[in-house]
Design an enzyme around this catalytic site. Sequence first.
Site, PDB file in Angstrom:
ATOM      1  N   ASN A   1      -6.052   0.219   4.268  1.00  0.00           N
ATOM      2  CA  ASN A   1      -6.185  -1.204   4.561  1.00  0.00           C
ATOM      3  C   ASN A   1      -6.114  -1.944   3.227  1.00  0.00           C
ATOM      4  OD1 ASN A   1      -6.947  -3.776   5.249  1.00  0.00           O
ATOM      5  ND2 ASN A   1      -8.830  -3.186   6.309  1.00  0.00           N
TER       6      ASN A   1
ATOM      7  N   ARG B   1      -2.886  -0.518   8.084  1.00  0.00           N
ATOM      8  CA  ARG B   1      -3.083  -1.857   8.620  1.00  0.00           C
ATOM      9  C   ARG B   1      -1.953  -2.713   8.049  1.00  0.00           C
ATOM     10  NH1 ARG B   1      -6.954  -6.640   6.648  1.00  0.00           N
ATOM     11  NH2 ARG B   1      -6.514  -8.045   8.365  1.00  0.00           N
TER      12      ARG B   1
ATOM     13  N   HIS C   1      -6.285 -10.844  12.613  1.00  0.00           N
ATOM     14  CA  HIS C   1      -7.547 -10.173  12.973  1.00  0.00           C
ATOM     15  C   HIS C   1      -7.444  -9.516  14.350  1.00  0.00           C
ATOM     16  CE1 HIS C   1     -10.127 -13.175  10.372  1.00  0.00           C
ATOM     17  NE2 HIS C   1      -9.652 -12.181   9.648  1.00  0.00           N
TER      18      HIS C   1
ATOM     19  N   ARG D   1     -10.882 -20.645   2.659  1.00  0.00           N
ATOM     20  CA  ARG D   1      -9.759 -21.315   3.333  1.00  0.00           C
ATOM     21  C   ARG D   1     -10.276 -22.488   4.166  1.00  0.00           C
ATOM     22  NH1 ARG D   1      -7.427 -16.063   6.140  1.00  0.00           N
ATOM     23  NH2 ARG D   1      -8.626 -14.792   4.727  1.00  0.00           N
TER      24      ARG D   1
ATOM     25  N   GLU E   1     -12.264  -1.764  12.517  1.00  0.00           N
ATOM     26  CA  GLU E   1     -10.802  -1.763  12.567  1.00  0.00           C
ATOM     27  C   GLU E   1     -10.246  -0.396  12.178  1.00  0.00           C
ATOM     28  OE1 GLU E   1      -9.455  -5.942  10.953  1.00  0.00           O
ATOM     29  OE2 GLU E   1     -11.454  -5.436  10.246  1.00  0.00           O
TER      30      GLU E   1
END
Length: 358
Positions: free
Chosen positions: A7, A65, A154, A215, A336
């Site tokens: 990842n 990923r 996501h 962000r 994940e």
Amino acid sequence: MRVLVLNAGSSSLKYQVIRLEGGREEVLVKGAVERIGSPGGPADHWAAVREALEKAGEVDAVGHRVVHGGEKYREAVRIDTEVERVIEECCALAPLHNPPNLACYRASKALLGDVPHVAVFDTAFFHTLAPHVFLYGLPLEYYERDHIRRYGFHGTSHRYVSARAAELLGRAPEECRLITCHLGNGCSICAVDGGRAVDVSLGFTPVEGLVMGTRCGDIDPGVVFHLMRARGMSVDEVEELFIRRSGLLGLSGRSNDMRDLVQAAAAGDARARLAIDVFCYRAKKYIGAYWAVLGGADAIVFTGGIGENRPEIRGRILEGLDRLGRFEVLVVPTNEELLIARDTARVVSGTGTTSRAR
Ligand code: ADP
């Protein structure tokens, strides 16, 4: 089967080796390489992968990923030259995310022998979004020609926690309406109906929607025009402002980390309190919108660093929502890596060969 999960972010590489055998799942190795490209860290992603492989030992398959798979991939796929080409093409759509994913694939492919590689896309869970959900109000040619639409990100996290939430509710996924809130450094909320994503707050890029660590989330595009005209900012400067200097960090002027902000707010810091207020309000607004989209929800599910660990933030977001109707509140730690490992094992089952790092 021993699956290495990679990842990669722009400056870090998280990795795990997970053994999946006869229904048992075990994490054998877990680590992270940080500060890629900075003093004290590995020079590039190639060097980072080499470091990870030294710790990983023997593996039968690698699950990557990959942030952006465009519209093409609805589920995990074994990487071949065509898949590699699409991941490369999507670098234009995700310039901060896909290049490190691609670099790690190429490095691990070169460093490992004949081991299958699988891409698990962050965007794949959102292939079920309807056109009226994923289209922006732009002339249609901009979708058809330039592929401008809501992609969502996501996805692996929302897929994992929504499936787990259904288990916890003791129901089949097909019978659940869920609002899943992934609140970490990056943040997004997803509406899931019967196991399928119907809307998500992240859009064409991972900037839209919630206020995040650095962000800004939703913003009137008119702000971009104004900053460029009135302050003479360049495109790159506006982008850097929205992605790296906004959100909790920009509002508080202190930190992008919720732990710091909760502490500072408790000590009387007004800007930290304001940043938390904006963060919680935006999340509440999205939950309300998705409640309307779904026609109600069986559960609101929290995950991610903030979602899992900050009860006071969950409480602030949920304040007053009981007026909407009855729902369960679930906290589900995301995983994940496990889902990437499962997908990888499923895709390659029967075809993997064992190899060592060279
Ligand atoms: P990322 O999106 O980079 O994976 P995380 O999911 O770890 O990040 O989320 C980072 C945010 O979660 C930070 O704002 C941090 O304050 C908060 N957080 C992470 N772990 C904890 C914890 N154990 N206790 C409280 N807050 C936490």
